[in-house]
Motif scaffolding. Sequence first.
Motif, PDB file in Angstrom:
ATOM      1  N   ASP A 231       0.832  -1.207   0.000  1.00 26.09           N
ATOM      2  CA  ASP A 231       0.000   0.000   0.000  1.00 26.09           C
ATOM      3  C   ASP A 231       0.867   1.258   0.000  1.00 26.09           C
TER       4      ASP A 231
ATOM      5  N   ASP B 106       0.223   4.077   1.510  1.00 25.34           N
ATOM      6  CA  ASP B 106       0.028   5.003   2.633  1.00 25.34           C
ATOM      7  C   ASP B 106       0.795   4.559   3.877  1.00 25.34           C
TER       8      ASP B 106
ATOM      9  N   HIS C 238      -0.173   3.205   9.094  1.00 28.33           N
ATOM     10  CA  HIS C 238      -0.660   3.771   7.830  1.00 28.33           C
ATOM     11  C   HIS C 238      -1.721   4.822   8.115  1.00 28.33           C
ATOM     12  N   GLU C 239      -2.274   5.427   7.060  1.00 33.20           N
ATOM     13  CA  GLU C 239      -3.281   6.466   7.224  1.00 33.20           C
ATOM     14  C   GLU C 239      -4.564   5.865   7.796  1.00 33.20           C
TER      15      GLU C 239
ATOM     16  N   LYS D 169      -8.362   5.835   7.863  1.00 37.35           N
ATOM     17  CA  LYS D 169      -9.375   6.390   6.964  1.00 37.35           C
ATOM     18  C   LYS D 169     -10.772   6.462   7.566  1.00 37.35           C
TER      19      LYS D 169
HETATM   20 MG    MG Z   1      -4.236   2.052   4.420  1.00 34.27          MG
END
Ligand code: MG
Length: 399
Positions: A172, A174, A314-315, A317
């Motif tokens: 990924d 992010d 990671h981000e 969301k």
């Molecule tokens: Mg992600």
Amino acid sequence: MRIESPRYTERFGSVRINDVQKVLELDSGRAKELPLQENIAVEKIEEDAIKDLEEKMAIVIPVKDEKLKLFEGVVSGIPHECLIIVVSNSQRKRVDRFKMEQDALKQFCHFTRREALIVHQKDPNLAKALADAGYNSILGEDGLIRNGKAEGMVAAMFIAMIAKKDYVGFIDADNYFPGAVWEYVKCYAAGFSMAKSPYSMVRVLWRYKPKISAGMYFKKWGRVSETTNRCMNSLISNRTGFETEIIKTGNAGEHAMSLRLAEILTYASGYAVEPQELMSIFEGFGGVLTMAHPTAAKHGIEIFQTETRNPHLHEEKGGQHLTVEMLLPGLGTIYHSPLCEEETKQVIVNELLQQDAIESEGEPPAPCFIKPLKTIDVKKFTEAMSEQMESYSALEEHK
Ligand code: MG
Ligand code: GDD
């Protein structure tokens, strides 16, 4: 790299599912001709063996409107020998984010002297090459490739095929830690070097997935993963008659496959893709339904689950993303599988009710399937793509 040997393996028809193997040492030192002592519980994968596999591997980065700094970090973590393939579904209007990704990748390739390919998911030439070669499974009504992570992954696997790679891995865009990215690829290579079958898959499991609340908390499981694993294990337990907890990577976004395996699987749209890969393997090779591919069945399908050292950050969301886009479609692939019996269906419904993901009497949606890559007319597709590949190159000198 030093990693635990596959000490425990469960069999489901011709599928071999290895229990989690932990990474012991990221760097295991020089190759020694004569090992001082045999240690069968541990595998030492030599640097050269890893490099040889990386040369045969494409690393796909699906990206959609991620922070450029994160994308650049991810790219910098991918070992030099791998071919990077970026499939972007980022916006091109207002701010042309795709152009920004393209520029960043070009600069990276220029200074690191390496090759990478970047294509937009809505590239009309790629969609046309697929359609002309008889593969419409990821195309929308407008004739372009549909939105979705799975759709981007499938497009990228076709490109890896044209680039004549033997393995394809996904990372990924992010991810906050380039070092984690680097470790994922090493784990993919280590898994393939241990594989006895040419039809193999490596799925990564994180040691920790930190959450920031009052302080940093090193959480191990996300709720979606926990639920998917439980439901998938229920299905295997009911089918084999032996209770199991073998599946620990039902949702693993970070995973890799030999292209020979990738070509024969049926995928599912969006974020249902990872659980569906496993369901497709169980349906095709679990020995309950007709074997999908005699040669692959003869070799057996081998699944590795590797626990990495780096934490995964990671981000976040938030919102409906996890439930609506990931949990429901993921469980839908299990629920609607011809392998799924009543007991597992009930486990799934109970989980979804408990998490307020469905109304009473409801069920998860049926997946939108994506046909195996091998159904394409390879010759036609290769011809059409031979002119395209150069335009996807991020290394200016190759244009
Ligand atoms: Mg992600
Ligand atoms: N090309 C493309 N097209 N990329 C996409 C699209 C799309 O339509 N949608 C999302 N992506 C990219 C994102 O930019 C990111 O790099 C990656 O796909 C994963 O998407 P996220 O939105 O970050 O997913 P997540 O973090 O919630 O979930 C990830 O981890 C799960 C558990 O391991 C994903 O990899 C899931 O597929 C995985 O199950």
